[in-house]
Design an enzyme around this catalytic site. Structure first.
Site, PDB file in Angstrom:
ATOM      1  N   ARG A  74      28.892  45.767  43.485  1.00 55.90           N
ATOM      2  CA  ARG A  74      30.323  45.784  43.157  1.00 55.90           C
ATOM      3  C   ARG A  74      30.748  47.153  42.618  1.00 55.90           C
ATOM      4  O   ARG A  74      31.349  47.939  43.323  1.00 55.90           O
ATOM      5  CB  ARG A  74      30.635  44.661  42.153  1.00 55.90           C
ATOM      6  CG  ARG A  74      32.112  44.353  42.027  1.00 55.90           C
ATOM      7  CD  ARG A  74      32.876  45.326  41.156  1.00 55.90           C
ATOM      8  NE  ARG A  74      32.437  45.302  39.761  1.00 55.90           N
ATOM      9  CZ  ARG A  74      32.875  46.164  38.848  1.00 55.90           C
ATOM     10  NH1 ARG A  74      33.730  47.114  39.166  1.00 55.90           N
ATOM     11  NH2 ARG A  74      32.424  46.107  37.602  1.00 55.90           N
ATOM     12  N   ASP A  75      30.405  47.474  41.378  1.00 60.11           N
ATOM     13  CA  ASP A  75      30.851  48.743  40.794  1.00 60.11           C
ATOM     14  C   ASP A  75      30.304  49.920  41.610  1.00 60.11           C
ATOM     15  O   ASP A  75      30.981  50.920  41.827  1.00 60.11           O
ATOM     16  CB  ASP A  75      30.373  48.844  39.335  1.00 60.11           C
ATOM     17  CG  ASP A  75      31.242  49.726  38.472  1.00 60.11           C
ATOM     18  OD1 ASP A  75      31.813  50.699  38.995  1.00 60.11           O
ATOM     19  OD2 ASP A  75      31.351  49.463  37.255  1.00 60.11           O
ATOM     20  N   HIS A 126      28.892  47.351  29.199  1.00 60.59           N
ATOM     21  CA  HIS A 126      28.985  47.980  30.523  1.00 60.59           C
ATOM     22  C   HIS A 126      29.248  49.469  30.297  1.00 60.59           C
ATOM     23  O   HIS A 126      30.367  49.854  29.949  1.00 60.59           O
ATOM     24  CB  HIS A 126      30.132  47.296  31.278  1.00 60.59           C
ATOM     25  CG  HIS A 126      30.448  47.852  32.626  1.00 60.59           C
ATOM     26  ND1 HIS A 126      30.090  47.214  33.802  1.00 60.59           N
ATOM     27  CD2 HIS A 126      31.113  48.968  33.018  1.00 60.59           C
ATOM     28  CE1 HIS A 126      30.525  47.915  34.839  1.00 60.59           C
ATOM     29  NE2 HIS A 126      31.154  48.987  34.396  1.00 60.59           N
ATOM     30  N   HIS A 170      29.083  53.567  31.479  1.00 56.03           N
ATOM     31  CA  HIS A 170      28.982  54.584  32.533  1.00 56.03           C
ATOM     32  C   HIS A 170      28.374  55.840  31.918  1.00 56.03           C
ATOM     33  O   HIS A 170      28.549  56.113  30.728  1.00 56.03           O
ATOM     34  CB  HIS A 170      30.356  54.878  33.131  1.00 56.03           C
ATOM     35  CG  HIS A 170      30.791  53.817  34.105  1.00 56.03           C
ATOM     36  ND1 HIS A 170      30.712  53.974  35.467  1.00 56.03           N
ATOM     37  CD2 HIS A 170      31.271  52.565  33.896  1.00 56.03           C
ATOM     38  CE1 HIS A 170      31.131  52.868  36.054  1.00 56.03           C
ATOM     39  NE2 HIS A 170      31.481  51.993  35.129  1.00 56.03           N
ATOM     40  N   CYS A 209      35.230  53.616  38.713  1.00 54.34           N
ATOM     41  CA  CYS A 209      36.518  52.990  39.018  1.00 54.34           C
ATOM     42  C   CYS A 209      37.397  53.984  39.760  1.00 54.34           C
ATOM     43  O   CYS A 209      37.699  55.051  39.233  1.00 54.34           O
ATOM     44  CB  CYS A 209      37.206  52.554  37.721  1.00 54.34           C
ATOM     45  SG  CYS A 209      38.882  51.952  38.006  1.00 54.34           S
ATOM     46  N   ASN A 259      27.726  54.206  36.909  1.00 57.60           N
ATOM     47  CA  ASN A 259      27.190  53.331  35.862  1.00 57.60           C
ATOM     48  C   ASN A 259      25.879  53.920  35.343  1.00 57.60           C
ATOM     49  O   ASN A 259      25.256  54.743  36.007  1.00 57.60           O
ATOM     50  CB  ASN A 259      26.856  51.954  36.460  1.00 57.60           C
ATOM     51  CG  ASN A 259      28.080  51.154  36.804  1.00 57.60           C
ATOM     52  OD1 ASN A 259      28.653  51.316  37.869  1.00 57.60           O
ATOM     53  ND2 ASN A 259      28.490  50.294  35.902  1.00 57.60           N
TER      54      ASN A 259
HETATM   55  N1  COA Z   1      42.544  39.341  47.168  1.00 55.34           N
HETATM   56  C1  COA Z   1      43.107  39.655  48.350  1.00 55.34           C
HETATM   57  N2  COA Z   1      44.381  40.027  48.494  1.00 55.34           N
HETATM   58  C2  COA Z   1      45.132  40.053  47.392  1.00 55.34           C
HETATM   59  C3  COA Z   1      44.622  39.721  46.131  1.00 55.34           C
HETATM   60  C4  COA Z   1      43.273  39.365  46.038  1.00 55.34           C
HETATM   61  N3  COA Z   1      42.708  39.068  44.872  1.00 55.34           N
HETATM   62  N4  COA Z   1      45.615  39.840  45.235  1.00 55.34           N
HETATM   63  C5  COA Z   1      46.705  40.226  45.895  1.00 55.34           C
HETATM   64  N5  COA Z   1      46.421  40.351  47.208  1.00 55.34           N
HETATM   65  C6  COA Z   1      47.335  40.757  48.284  1.00 55.34           C
HETATM   66  C7  COA Z   1      48.585  39.937  48.308  1.00 55.34           C
HETATM   67  O1  COA Z   1      48.394  38.773  49.029  1.00 55.34           O
HETATM   68  C8  COA Z   1      49.559  40.877  48.968  1.00 55.34           C
HETATM   69  O2  COA Z   1      49.288  40.914  50.360  1.00 55.34           O
HETATM   70  P1  COA Z   1      50.459  41.144  51.436  1.00 55.34           P
HETATM   71  O3  COA Z   1      51.086  42.461  51.082  1.00 55.34           O
HETATM   72  O4  COA Z   1      49.721  41.148  52.728  1.00 55.34           O
HETATM   73  O5  COA Z   1      51.372  39.991  51.221  1.00 55.34           O
HETATM   74  C9  COA Z   1      49.140  42.241  48.420  1.00 55.34           C
HETATM   75  O6  COA Z   1      47.763  42.089  48.038  1.00 55.34           O
HETATM   76  C10 COA Z   1      49.959  42.669  47.221  1.00 55.34           C
HETATM   77  O7  COA Z   1      49.944  41.621  46.266  1.00 55.34           O
HETATM   78  P2  COA Z   1      50.451  41.844  44.788  1.00 55.34           P
HETATM   79  O8  COA Z   1      50.229  40.624  43.997  1.00 55.34           O
HETATM   80  O9  COA Z   1      51.859  42.425  44.819  1.00 55.34           O
HETATM   81  O10 COA Z   1      49.426  42.902  44.309  1.00 55.34           O
HETATM   82  P3  COA Z   1      49.610  44.402  43.833  1.00 55.34           P
HETATM   83  O11 COA Z   1      49.811  45.295  44.987  1.00 55.34           O
HETATM   84  O12 COA Z   1      50.543  44.454  42.683  1.00 55.34           O
HETATM   85  O13 COA Z   1      48.114  44.664  43.297  1.00 55.34           O
HETATM   86  C11 COA Z   1      46.083  43.694  42.454  1.00 55.34           C
HETATM   87  C12 COA Z   1      47.577  43.892  42.238  1.00 55.34           C
HETATM   88  C13 COA Z   1      45.518  43.205  41.140  1.00 55.34           C
HETATM   89  C14 COA Z   1      45.871  42.685  43.551  1.00 55.34           C
HETATM   90  C15 COA Z   1      45.431  45.052  42.856  1.00 55.34           C
HETATM   91  O14 COA Z   1      45.879  46.068  42.011  1.00 55.34           O
HETATM   92  C16 COA Z   1      43.935  44.988  42.785  1.00 55.34           C
HETATM   93  O15 COA Z   1      43.305  44.296  43.587  1.00 55.34           O
HETATM   94  N6  COA Z   1      43.306  45.744  41.870  1.00 55.34           N
HETATM   95  C17 COA Z   1      41.877  45.749  41.683  1.00 55.34           C
HETATM   96  C18 COA Z   1      41.388  47.160  41.512  1.00 55.34           C
HETATM   97  C19 COA Z   1      39.904  47.180  41.316  1.00 55.34           C
HETATM   98  O16 COA Z   1      39.148  46.431  41.871  1.00 55.34           O
HETATM   99  N7  COA Z   1      39.459  48.155  40.492  1.00 55.34           N
HETATM  100  C20 COA Z   1      38.069  48.381  40.222  1.00 55.34           C
HETATM  101  C21 COA Z   1      37.385  47.318  39.479  1.00 55.34           C
HETATM  102  S1  COA Z   1      37.853  47.192  37.788  1.00 55.34           S
HETATM  103 ZN    ZN Z   2      32.336  50.122  35.686  1.00 52.20          ZN
END
Ligand code: COA
Ligand code: ZN
Length: 312
Positions: free
Chosen positions: A17-18, A209, A211, A242, A251
Site C-alpha cells: 500500500r504505502d 507509522h 517515515h 504520500c 517508510n
Molecule cells: N473508491 C473509488 N472511487 C471513489 C472512492 C473510493 N473510495 N471515493 C470516491 N470515488 C470516486 C467517486 O465515485 C467519484 O467518481 P466519478 O467522478 O466517476 O463519479 C470521484 O471519485 C470523486 O468523488 P468525490 O467523493 O467527489 O471525491 P473527491 O474527488 O473529493 O476525492 C477522495 C476524495 C477521498 C475519494 C480522494 O481524495 C482520495 O481517494 N484520496 C486518497 C488519497 C490517498 O490515498 N493518499 C495516500 C494514502 S494516505
Molecule cells: Zn505513510
C-alpha cells in the site's frame, strides 16, 4: 541502564500500500499479488495489502479489488485495507479485507490536500462507516496522519492529536495509528506522545507509522518501543510516501527494522533471509534502486571471503 528488549515487536508490512502508492511505474496486478503472497510467507501477522481510494487520486493502486481477491490468505494474517470514505469501506469489505484503516490528518491543510475534505467531513464519513459496518466481521483501525508534523503547517499540537484519538475511540474504532507522514518526528517527541496516548489505550491497539525522510525512522521506533509501544508499520525496501505531501519519502525499511530487532534481541517472528530475497527483487520490479540498507550491506553474519594474499 540495560534495557529490557524481551517483548515482541509486531511489524505490519505496508509496502503493497504505502510502498506502491507513490511508484510512477505500473506494477501489474499479478506482481502485486505475488508480493503480498511472498510477505505472507515471511511471518508477518498483519499486511496492508492495498487501498480503496479514488483511482484518480492513486492510479497505482486502482486494482486493489483484484489484488484482495487474488491473494492466498495465510491463516493468522490480517489483510488490511486503507480507506478514505464509505465507498472505499464498502469496496474493501466486498473484496475481503480483514481490517479497514481509516485515514485522516491531524493537519487540516494536509487532510484537504490528501483527502480533498476537511477533518470534520472525514470524521463524519468515519462515523458512517462504523454505522454501516456494525456487526460485520471486519476490524477497524484509524490513522492520525501528520501526527508529528505537517509539511504545510509545521509542528502539530499534541492536544489536537489526543482529541482525534479520543474521537476515534468514542466512535468505537478499536485500533489507532499515529503516522509521521513526512518523517518530521524526533525520538523525544515520539516518547512524549506515545506516553500520553498509552494512558488512553493499550499497546496492543496502538501502531506507530514512521517515515525515514530525515533519517530518524529507526531511532523513533526504539524511542516508542522503550515507552511501551509494540506495533510498527514498515515497508520492504524502505519504499513509500504520500503523493499529496511535498517532500515525502519512504517508510522505515522492514528488513532494516527486523535486523535492528534481531541484533538487539527484540523478537519479531519474521524470517529475515526470506525478507532479503523479497527485497532484492524490488529494483527489478520497479526499475530503480530502493532506499533500504540491509539488502545492500547484508547482515552482520553474512561474512565475506578472506583475501587470499594476507601477510602472515
Ligand atoms: N473508491 C473509488 N472511487 C471513489 C472512492 C473510493 N473510495 N471515493 C470516491 N470515488 C470516486 C467517486 O465515485 C467519484 O467518481 P466519478 O467522478 O466517476 O463519479 C470521484 O471519485 C470523486 O468523488 P468525490 O467523493 O467527489 O471525491 P473527491 O474527488 O473529493 O476525492 C477522495 C476524495 C477521498 C475519494 C480522494 O481524495 C482520495 O481517494 N484520496 C486518497 C488519497 C490517498 O490515498 N493518499 C495516500 C494514502 S494516505
Ligand atoms: Zn505513510
Amino acid at each position: 541502564m540495560i534495557r529490557d528488549y524481551s517483548a515482541r515487536l509486531i511489524v505490519q508490512e505496508v509496502s503493497p500500500r504505502d510502498g506502491l502508492q507513490i511508484e510512477p511505474t505500473w506494477v501489474p496486478t499479478q506482481d502485486k499479488i505475488a508480493l503480498v503472497n511472498g510477505l505472507s510467507q515471511a511471518g508477518f501477522s498483519r499486511i496492508e495489502a492495498g487501498s480503496f481510494v479514488s483511482p484518480r487520486a492513486i492510479p497505482a493502486l486502482r486494482d486493489a479489488d483484484e489484488v484482495f481477491r487474488g491473494i492466498l490468505r495465510q491463516p493468522g494474517v490480517v489483510y488490511v485495507a486503507l480507506v478514505p470514505n464509505l465507498k472505499g469501506a464498502q469496496r474493501a469489505v466486498a473484496a475481503g479485507a480483514g481490517e479497514l484503516n481509516l485515514v485522516m490528518s491531524a493537519s487540516e491543510t494536509h487532510n484537504r490536500a490528501n483527502m480533498r475534505m476537511r477533518k470534520a467531513q472525514s470524521l463524519e464519513g468515519f462515523a458512517a462507516i462504523v454505522e454501516a459496518l456494525a456487526g460485520a466481521p471486519v476490524l477497524l483501525n484509524a490513522t492520525v496522519a501528520t501526527a508529528f508534523g505537517c509539511p504545510f503547517e509545521g509542528r502539530i499540537d499534541e492536544d489536537e492529536v489526543l482529541r482525534i484519538v479520543e474521537a476515534y475511540l468514542e466512535m468505537g474504532i478499536a485500533g489507532v495509528t499515529l503516522a509521521d507522514t513526512t518523517g518530521m518526528a524526533n525520538p523525544r517527541q515520539v516518547a512524549g506522545l506515545v506516553e500520553r496516548v498509552l494512558r488512553r489505550l493499550p499497546a496492543s491497539a496502538l501502531t506507530l507509522h514512521f517515515h525515514n525522510t530525515r533519517g530518524l525512522g529507526l531511532c523513533n521506533v526504539l524511542a516508542a518501543y522503550e515507552q511501551g509501544a509494540r506495533r510498527f508499520d514498515a515497508a520492504l525496501g524502505g519504499l513509500g510516501g504520500c503523493p499529496f505531501a511535498p517532500g515525502a519519502s519512504g517508510n522505515i525499511c522492514t528488513e532494516d527494522l527486523v535486523n535492528l530487532c534481531d541484533e538487539v534481541g527484540i523478537p519479531t517472528g519474521i524470517d529475515l533471509p526470506h525478507l532479503l530475497n523479497l527485497s532484492r527483487a524490488l529494483p527489478g520490479l520497479l526499475g530503480h534502486e530502493v532506499p533500504g540498507q540491509l539488502a545492500k550491506a547484508g547482515r552482520n553474519r553474512d561474512l565475506h571471503p578472506v583475501p587470499p594474499d594476507l601477510p602472515g
